[in-house]
Scaffold this active site. Structure first.
Site, PDB file in Angstrom:
ATOM      1  N   ASP A 103       1.076  -1.312  -0.001  1.00 42.34           N
ATOM      2  CA  ASP A 103      -0.167   0.269   0.233  1.00 42.34           C
ATOM      3  C   ASP A 103       0.995   1.160   0.090  1.00 42.34           C
ATOM      4  OD1 ASP A 103      -1.703   2.248   0.632  1.00 42.34           O
ATOM      5  OD2 ASP A 103      -2.864   1.156   1.804  1.00 42.34           O
ATOM      6  N   HIS A 104       1.153   1.795  -1.110  1.00 40.15           N
ATOM      7  CA  HIS A 104       2.110   3.004  -1.153  1.00 40.15           C
ATOM      8  C   HIS A 104       1.687   4.055  -0.105  1.00 40.15           C
ATOM      9  CE1 HIS A 104      -1.110   4.766  -3.899  1.00 40.15           C
ATOM     10  NE2 HIS A 104      -0.469   5.848  -3.385  1.00 40.15           N
ATOM     11  N   HIS A 160      -5.989   2.486   1.706  1.00 37.59           N
ATOM     12  CA  HIS A 160      -5.367   3.532   2.295  1.00 37.59           C
ATOM     13  C   HIS A 160      -5.870   4.129   3.626  1.00 37.59           C
ATOM     14  CE1 HIS A 160      -3.511   3.118  -1.548  1.00 37.59           C
ATOM     15  NE2 HIS A 160      -4.521   3.832  -2.365  1.00 37.59           N
TER      16      HIS A 160
END
Length: 512
Positions: free
Chosen positions: A201-202, A264
């Site tokens: 998950d960036h 996110h």
């Protein structure tokens, strides 16, 4: 690739952490993610001196590139999307020497034999020691096929002391509901141990997200007030100013809840609300995040109208130019009910946060691109200054995730002059100004962590499962509700229903 005093930028990311020798295989190597993020991130790691000297990249996709044409294609991509320009020809030349390509379909065993040969060549020419890092930049539907082919081709090493290892990085979305996520986890665990799996998950690679843990647990002044006694409520906003662009087909299936909330926003919420881990390592940190997710009060299907808002953007303007409605976008149904905006009110039923609402909102075609966590503290029990305090806004601590990464604190101060007037002021900390260098891209940090074997900033199977259970219940409630999403004008902050959701509690969304 070594940091030097003559090039301070190369020392910007410099730590004692340097990746282990390995060959990285990118499935979907001709796609947008590889062009815009993955190859530029790897190049930047080389530029900053932390990419292992014994490193290679093998791209795998169905497009018909040769090794030389793929290198040429990626050079253009890195030149365009790297955060550092112009391209350093010396660094690129060294990096490109280890860049290979295999053309083939994911269901073709012969293609995986060609991949095996390319990896063995990398071991001999680049000294990658049999270590493999697989990156699935592909839709979830093809991941099981890739996993099976890797196993059948004998391309998986279990690792262990002194032995070659294999690790796999999986891109989101990780399933589309609870059942599909569990099925995909089962497919992964058929061939990989959980310790070998890195679900990316960036958002977790962003400097400000990581600094949230340091801010909370590395200072003595904030943790004592980080609870229901002093915090009135928390807001988490992830706004995007663009529409769905050319991803209409994907978005019709996903929608805002799957695209942003399940991953996110749940990650940001868990980091904001978690207890202090016993150590800063992968299992300890993720144990505490899972505890938070399990403590979130489920929004039952019959409660979605009370605790959630769903919206869809109509026509509007972006930077002064007219933009189409969501239903007018390419590959979107003319009568689509897909949500492009959502606002949620959630509660965490544990000792620390009992009764404190967490308001989440995220959407497409909002006025600006910004992600922020804001902690709104309780009002004073008694206003000593009364009418002299012209601005009665409560104290707010805001953590800006993107852009302009930093932290700001709003507090009350006396206005200069002989009289006594009180108003709120902001105290700002910005990464770029404080440290004199731009923070690295999220993918740089996460790719380096995967090479090292540090899974702290990656999501674990039980995290994914718990987040999906929460989101799936809301999705089912929306399906039963079967109402049109509230319309909002492109370029606005969402539908009026979102304002009403928070206004019903005597609060308002923070102006960003």
């Amino acid at each position: 690739m070594i940091a030097t005093p003559e090039n301070p930028f190369r020392a910007g990311l410099r730590t004692e952490r340097v990746g282990e020798p390995c060959a990285m295989v990118i499935f979907g190597a001709s796609g947008d993610l590889s062009h815009r993020k993955l190859l530029p991130a790897l190049y930047n790691l080389g530029l900053t001196g932390v990419l292992p000297a014994n490193f290679a990249v093998v791209g795998f996709a169905k497009d018909d590139f040769s090794r030389d044409s793929y290198r040429s294609e990626m050079k253009k991509a890195v030149g365009e999307f790297s955060r550092r320009k112009p391209l350093d020809e010396e660094i690129w030349s060294d990096f490109a020497a280890g860049l290979d390509y295999v053309s083939g379909n994911f269901d073709d065993p012969a293609a995986f034999q060609r991949l095996k040969a390319a990896l063995e060549r990398a071991d001999k020419e680049r000294g990658t020691r049999g270590n493999r890092l697989y990156y699935c930049a592909v839709p979830p539907s093809v991941m099981p096929m890739i996993l099976k082919q890797l196993h059948d081709a004998g391309l998986l090493q279990n690792g262990g002391r002194g032995n070659p290892w294999s690790r796999i990085i999986l891109e989101k979305p990780f399933g589309h509901d609870t059942d599909s996520a569990r099925e995909l986890n089962g497919n992964v665990h058929d061939v990989f141990a959980e310790s070998q799996v890195y679900r990316i998950d960036h958002y977790l690679g962003k400097e400000t997200v990581q600094n949230l843990m340091v801010f909370r647990f590395g200072n003595s002044i904030f943790e004592p007030i980080w609870n229901r006694q002093y915090v009135d409520h928390v807001q988490i906003t992830a706004a995007e100013d663009i529409g769905v662009e050319r991803r209409g087909g994907y978005y019709e299936e996903a929608g805002i809840l799957r695209d942003m909330v399940q991953n996110h926003l749940m990650q940001l919420l868990s980091l904001t609300a978690m207890e202090a881990p016993v150590a800063f390592d992968a299992d300890a940190v993720r144990d505490e995040k899972v505890k938070v997710l399990r403590s979130i009060r489920p929004v039952l299907r019959e409660e979605v109208q009370q605790y959630t808002v769903r919206g869809q953007y109509a026509r509007g303007a972006y930077h002064g130019k007219p933009v189409p409605a969501y239903r007018e976008e390419e590959r979107v149904a003319k009568d689509s009910r897909t949500a492009t905006f959502t606002a949620l009110k959630l509660f965490i039923d544990n000792w620390r946060w009992d009764g404190v609402p967490f308001y989440l909102r995220t959407g497409k075609r909002l006025p600006k691109r910004v992600t922020e966590i804001s902690v709104h503290f309780a009002r004073l029990p008694h206003s000593l200054f009364g009418a002299l305090q012209t601005d009665t806004a409560r104290n707010v601590l805001a953590i800006r995730i993107q852009p302009d990464e930093g932290i700001s604190m709003r507090f009350n101060s006396k206005v200069p002059g002989e009289g006594m007037r009180v108003r709120t002021v902001n105290m700002d900390f910005r990464y770029g100004q404080a440290f004199g260098a731009e923070p690295p891209e999220a993918y740089e940090r996460l790719l380096l962590d995967a090479m090292i074997g540090d899974a702290t900033l990656f999501t674990r199977a039980d995290e994914v499962d718990t987040a999906w259970k929460l989101v799936t219940e809301i999705l089912e409630g929306w399906k039963e509700w079967n109402a049109e999403p509230s319309s909002y004008e492109a370029g606005s902050w969402g539908p009026q229903a979102a304002e009403e959701l928070i206004a019903a509690d005597g609060r308002h969304w923070r102006r960003l």
